[in-house]
Motif scaffolding. Structure first.
Motif, PDB file in Angstrom:
ATOM      1  N   LYS A  99       0.830  -1.207   0.000  1.00  0.00           N
ATOM      2  CA  LYS A  99       0.000   0.000   0.000  1.00  0.00           C
ATOM      3  C   LYS A  99       0.867   1.260   0.000  1.00  0.00           C
ATOM      4  N   ILE A 100       2.056   1.151  -0.582  1.00  0.00           N
ATOM      5  CA  ILE A 100       2.970   2.297  -0.652  1.00  0.00           C
ATOM      6  C   ILE A 100       3.056   2.802  -2.087  1.00  0.00           C
ATOM      7  N   ILE A 101       2.866   4.105  -2.247  1.00  0.00           N
ATOM      8  CA  ILE A 101       3.061   4.773  -3.526  1.00  0.00           C
ATOM      9  C   ILE A 101       4.290   5.672  -3.384  1.00  0.00           C
ATOM     10  N   ILE A 125      -1.567  17.377  -3.247  1.00  0.00           N
ATOM     11  CA  ILE A 125      -2.744  16.743  -3.850  1.00  0.00           C
ATOM     12  C   ILE A 125      -2.545  15.227  -3.930  1.00  0.00           C
ATOM     13  N   ILE A 126      -1.350  14.789  -4.297  1.00  0.00           N
ATOM     14  CA  ILE A 126      -1.077  13.343  -4.379  1.00  0.00           C
ATOM     15  C   ILE A 126      -1.271  12.694  -3.017  1.00  0.00           C
ATOM     16  N   ILE A 127      -0.714  13.282  -1.975  1.00  0.00           N
ATOM     17  CA  ILE A 127      -0.825  12.703  -0.632  1.00  0.00           C
ATOM     18  C   ILE A 127      -2.283  12.629  -0.197  1.00  0.00           C
ATOM     19  N   ARG A 133      -7.547   6.883  -0.570  1.00  0.00           N
ATOM     20  CA  ARG A 133      -7.693   5.561  -1.205  1.00  0.00           C
ATOM     21  C   ARG A 133      -6.981   4.462  -0.422  1.00  0.00           C
ATOM     22  N   GLY A 134      -6.478   4.798   0.767  1.00  0.00           N
ATOM     23  CA  GLY A 134      -5.872   3.793   1.632  1.00  0.00           C
ATOM     24  C   GLY A 134      -4.408   3.507   1.375  1.00  0.00           C
ATOM     25  N   TYR A 135      -3.717   4.417   0.710  1.00  0.00           N
ATOM     26  CA  TYR A 135      -2.295   4.218   0.410  1.00  0.00           C
ATOM     27  C   TYR A 135      -1.415   5.162   1.229  1.00  0.00           C
ATOM     28  N   ALA A 338      -2.948  12.034 -12.517  1.00  0.00           N
ATOM     29  CA  ALA A 338      -1.796  11.132 -12.369  1.00  0.00           C
ATOM     30  C   ALA A 338      -2.113  10.020 -11.378  1.00  0.00           C
ATOM     31  N   CYS A 339      -2.788  10.370 -10.266  1.00  0.00           N
ATOM     32  CA  CYS A 339      -3.183   9.371  -9.270  1.00  0.00           C
ATOM     33  C   CYS A 339      -4.177   8.379  -9.854  1.00  0.00           C
TER      34      CYS A 339
END
Length: 371
Positions: A99-101, A125-127, A133-135, A338-339
């Motif tokens: 679950k790591i991006i 925004i990415i974070i 979404r649980g990542y 992008a996400c």
């Protein structure tokens, strides 16, 4: 043994005081104990009088009729009282999913990469999106691609978003990693690469057209060095070609490299000749704000002596004096797209790559005067 009434009353008061102290400090005591002893599912099971499997199902929300609602409530209550904290590493190993991006940024040679408003807004925004979404998001700064594969594998990242220009390394990055990857602002000719960018060429055209509409025919350009392809090259191409179509030249000596000359030096050069440029297109609002500061130092008046157009349309533009006309790009939409692409490819590794080009528009303010 006979206890006098007076002593008994004192004893009752003492016991009451002790109970009150214990009650008020119970939560802090529990936190202290769970700090030195990690509560496990086995501990909860022993306390609840059920199997460890039952506790695991309840805590993971997968009881599916295996445990009654009363039992589930009891287990969750005991877990809360004991200060149970789920072990995310253990869950990741069990589910074979970290679950790591990863978010990879080009490192800065002259300071903090996140000092740039664009990078900090994009990352924020990415974070936010990935947390919903649980990542989890891990951030890494790199100077070249050779570091990237090691970090992605050591983190067991499920996917990565690349913020910044990695055109020359994209092929090597893609070939060295089997996880889904999404790049941003790339003009690489490598096929089957997911990328989210903006119409940089159109942004340059819009800047040129706005200057021309206000009567400017002597114009200059300032930004970092441009490659044959890339964000800066596209903005310069759009700007210069729109001017050429209107019969207005862009002399080579009026294309300034902000990596070689400071804004103050550029302003001094621009204003030193009689027929100097009346307008300057700058490739980012951050650099444009540096020209504002340099204008104060050198005595150049914006827009009376030199009109300015920036690129990005950051909130900063509205507090500069005069307010800055700028080409707007939607950083939030770019980061969100992008996400979305990355999550689709994580869900379906066989999904095709996607390449998006988002639109831009010009926001007119007070930094361009009429000629």
């Amino acid at each position: 043994m006979c206890i006098k009434y007076k002593n008994m009353d004192f004893l009752i008061q003492t016991v009451g005081f002790i109970r009150k102290v214990l009650y008020n400090n119970y939560r802090h005591l529990r936190i202290a104990l769970t700090t030195i002893y990690e509560v496990t599912l086995k501990d909860i099971a022993a306390c609840a009088g059920v199997s460890m499997m039952t506790v695991s199902r309840v805590m993971n929300g997968n009881q599916g009729g295996k445990a009654s609602e009363a039992t589930a409530v009891k287990i969750r209550s005991i877990a809360e009282e004991m200060g149970y904290v789920p072990n995310s590493s253990a869950r990741s190993l069990a589910a074979r999913s970290s679950k790591i991006i990863a978010v990879v940024l080009r490192d800065s040679t002259d300071g903090n990469p996140l000092a740039d408003p664009y990078s900090s807004m994009f990352l924020g925004i990415i974070i936010q999106t990935m947390q919903r979404r649980g990542y989890y998001v891990m951030v890494h700064f790199v100077q070249d691609y050779s570091d990237i594969t090691f970090w992605l594998r050591s983190w067991r990242a499920e996917g990565a978003i690349f913020l910044g220009v990695f055109n020359n390394e994209i092929r090597n990055i893609r070939n060295s990693n089997r996880i889904p990857l999404v790049f941003t602002d790339s003009y690489s000719n490598v096929r089957q690469v997911s990328n989210v960018g903006i119409d940089d060429y159109k942004g340059g055209v819009l800047a040129a057209q706005h200057f021309l509409s206000r009567g400017h025919t002597r114009l200059a350009f300032a930004g970092p060095p441009s490659e044959t392809t890339g964000v800066i090259a596209e903005r310069l191409a759009g700007f210069s070609e729109a001017l050429a179509q209107a019969g207005v030249p862009l002399p080579e000596n009026w294309i300034y490299n902000t990596s070689r000359q400071s804004p103050a030096e550029i302003l001094t050069d621009i204003t030193s000749c009689d027929e100097h440029p009346t307008g300057l297109f700058v490739t980012s609002d951050l650099i444009a704000s540096q020209f504002y500061e340099a204008a104060l130092q050198t005595g150049v008046e914006i827009p009376d002596q030199l009109s300015l157009i920036g690129f990005d349309d950051f909130p900063l533009d509205r507090i500069l004096t005069p307010t800055l006309t700028s080409v707007h790009q939607d950083v939030s939409e770019k980061a969100s797209r992008a996400c979305d692409i990355l999550l689709r490819r994580i869900a379906d590794p066989n999904a095709p790559s996607e390449s998006l080009m988002l639109d831009v528009h010009l926001v007119e303010r007070d930094s361009v005067r009429d000629i």
